[in-house]
Enzyme design. Structure first.
Site, PDB file in Angstrom:
ATOM      1  N   ASP A  79       0.846  -1.195   0.000  1.00 55.18           N
ATOM      2  CA  ASP A  79       0.000   0.000   0.000  1.00 55.18           C
ATOM      3  C   ASP A  79       0.880   1.242   0.000  1.00 55.18           C
ATOM      4  O   ASP A  79       2.021   1.205   0.463  1.00 55.18           O
ATOM      5  CB  ASP A  79      -0.858   0.041   1.281  1.00 55.18           C
ATOM      6  N   GLN A 130      -0.451   7.083  -6.394  1.00 57.24           N
ATOM      7  CA  GLN A 130      -1.599   7.949  -6.056  1.00 57.24           C
ATOM      8  C   GLN A 130      -1.659   9.131  -7.019  1.00 57.24           C
ATOM      9  O   GLN A 130      -0.695   9.895  -7.122  1.00 57.24           O
ATOM     10  CB  GLN A 130      -1.430   8.474  -4.626  1.00 57.24           C
ATOM     11  N   ARG A 163      -1.165  -0.685  -8.622  1.00 58.30           N
ATOM     12  CA  ARG A 163      -2.550  -0.298  -8.325  1.00 58.30           C
ATOM     13  C   ARG A 163      -2.572   1.230  -8.379  1.00 58.30           C
ATOM     14  O   ARG A 163      -1.758   1.889  -7.733  1.00 58.30           O
ATOM     15  CB  ARG A 163      -2.958  -0.744  -6.916  1.00 58.30           C
ATOM     16  N   LYS A 186      -6.516   7.391  -6.100  1.00 55.17           N
ATOM     17  CA  LYS A 186      -6.403   8.859  -6.086  1.00 55.17           C
ATOM     18  C   LYS A 186      -5.516   9.325  -4.934  1.00 55.17           C
ATOM     19  O   LYS A 186      -4.802  10.310  -5.048  1.00 55.17           O
ATOM     20  CB  LYS A 186      -7.792   9.491  -5.974  1.00 55.17           C
ATOM     21  N   LYS A 227      -9.455  18.877  -6.866  1.00 58.55           N
ATOM     22  CA  LYS A 227      -9.883  17.507  -7.201  1.00 58.55           C
ATOM     23  C   LYS A 227      -9.920  17.262  -8.721  1.00 58.55           C
ATOM     24  O   LYS A 227      -9.652  16.156  -9.183  1.00 58.55           O
ATOM     25  CB  LYS A 227     -11.256  17.249  -6.571  1.00 58.55           C
ATOM     26  N   ARG A 279     -10.661   8.005   7.411  1.00 55.90           N
ATOM     27  CA  ARG A 279     -10.343   8.326   6.009  1.00 55.90           C
ATOM     28  C   ARG A 279     -11.544   8.037   5.111  1.00 55.90           C
ATOM     29  O   ARG A 279     -11.824   8.764   4.169  1.00 55.90           O
ATOM     30  CB  ARG A 279      -9.107   7.537   5.539  1.00 55.90           C
ATOM     31  N   ARG A 280     -12.289   6.970   5.422  1.00 57.15           N
ATOM     32  CA  ARG A 280     -13.478   6.647   4.607  1.00 57.15           C
ATOM     33  C   ARG A 280     -14.566   7.712   4.813  1.00 57.15           C
ATOM     34  O   ARG A 280     -15.254   8.091   3.879  1.00 57.15           O
ATOM     35  CB  ARG A 280     -14.049   5.265   4.960  1.00 57.15           C
TER      36      ARG A 280
END
Ligand SMILES: Cc1cc2nc3c(=O)[nH]c(=O)nc-3n(C[C@H](O)[C@H](O)[C@H](O)COP(=O)(O)OP(=O)(O)OC[C@H]3O[C@@H](n4cnc5c(N)ncnc54)[C@H](O)[C@@H]3O)c2cc1C
Length: 310
Positions: free
Chosen positions: A130, A161, A182, A185, A199, A286-287
């Site tokens: 990750d 990212q 992978r 964003k 964004k 974070r979610r």
């Protein structure tokens, strides 16, 4: 504002000790986290597999404070790989380098991750590293390029990212290496010197990097719930004559389950990132930061619960 506040909260471990006792927070966490144990996580994977969806298991916990904690996390990953095999599940694992001890001692981190990748490789599985905050990007990519990829080839892959200004260059490096990437964003609070603050720039960079990876990359993971980007990926692959088996869509556990299943029914490879373990607080924050509606839902429940009590 709200996003910044939630991301700040995600880095305050003391607040976790208060929140952990809240039944509501635990219930909300259970939407995004498969459970606190390896068994719960493997059970969630079995359900996903039944719908034709693959998984990547992530033991929650980052920035461990001691070598013993890092070795404990390594052992849980080894056990997880063992249980995945025993259950005949279609899943690999995702690992954070700070959980393996990167912030304490780089050698310890390398030793721990080597053990996990060797175990995965010996049984035909795969380890995804990750990507964390930008202070670790360069070290993560250096270790990947200089140590893990040369030793283990494509039994290990990395994450890039699209919010980082450097990522287009990193995509080209990874393509040249033939490495598995992978693309996401990016989930952390970053300064504008290293990440695009707007964004729209993050999304535009995602599309640029994704097209390069689809064209030239090695089985890229398109990790997003953004329906416009997913539609673009499908159309781009179709126009380039790229078979759906050459890449996979990746999404988070509990997010857009309808879309996960629809893509699978359409014949695309879909992998769901399944977090488990007791350190769910930063992940949950974070979610929440990604979707203000989740916070409204949480606050609405708190108000309802307190009205019921009065
Ligand atoms: C498989 C996978 C692995 C990841 N690994 C990493 C990693 O290693 N490092 C890292 O920094 N980040 C990682 N991320 C997180 C990623 O960087 C984003 O923060 C996250 O995926 C949200 O971005 P998005 O692409 O879905 O787009 P967004 O533009 O944020 O969202 C698009 C749409 O998706 C839906 N959505 C997105 N998030 C949520 C949510 N939490 N709840 C409900 N709906 C939501 C909303 O409808 C939103 O409109 C990963 C994400 C995935 C899917």
């Amino acid at each position: 504002m709200l996003r910044t506040g939630l991301l700040w909260l995600s880095e305050q471990p003391r607040i976790f000790s208060i929140i952990r006792g809240s039944g509501l927070a635990r219930r909300l966490a259970s939407r995004f986290v498969a459970g606190e144990t390896v068994e719960a996580a493997v059970a969630a994977v079995t359900q996903l597999n039944a719908a034709g969806i693959r998984a990547s298991l992530d033991l929650l916990g980052e920035s461990v404070a001691s070598a013993a904690e890092a070795r404990g996390a390594r052992d849980t990953y080894l056990e997880t790989l063992h249980r995945i095999r025993r259950a005949g599940a279609d899943a690999n694992v995702s690992v954070k380098l700070t959980q393996m001890g990167l912030a304490i001692d780089e050698r310890l981190c390398v030793e721990n991750l080597r053990a996990i990748i060797a175990e995965a490789r010996d049984h035909g599985s795969f380890v995804r590293i990750d990507m964390e905050q930008s202070e670790y990007t360069e070290r993560t990519l250096q270790l990947f390029r200089g140590t893990f990829h040369p030793e283990f080839g494509n039994a290990v892959g990395v994450v890039l990212q699209s919010y980082l200004r450097r990522t287009e260059r990193d995509v080209e490096d990874m393509i040249a290496l033939g490495a598995r990437v992978r693309l996401c964003k990016g989930a952390y609070q970053e300064p504008p010197t290293v990440a695009f603050p707007d964004k729209r720039d993050v999304d535009a960079n995602y599309v640029r990097c994704m097209e390069r990876l689809l064209e030239r990359g090695t089985y890229p993971g398109i990790a997003t719930h953004d329906t416009a980007i997913i539609a673009h990926a499908k159309e781009f692959a179709r126009r380039s004559g790229l078979a759906p088996q050459r890449f996979e869509f990746q999404m988070l556990y509990g997010v857009r389950r309808d879309l996960q299943r629809r893509l699978r029914r359409e014949g695309y490879n879909v992998r769901v990132y399944v977090p488990f373990g007791s350190h769910w607080y930063p992940y949950l924050m974070r979610r929440l930061a990604e979707r203000p509606a989740n916070v409204v839902f949480l606050l609405g429940n708190i108000v309802r619960e307190s009205l019921r009590r009065n």
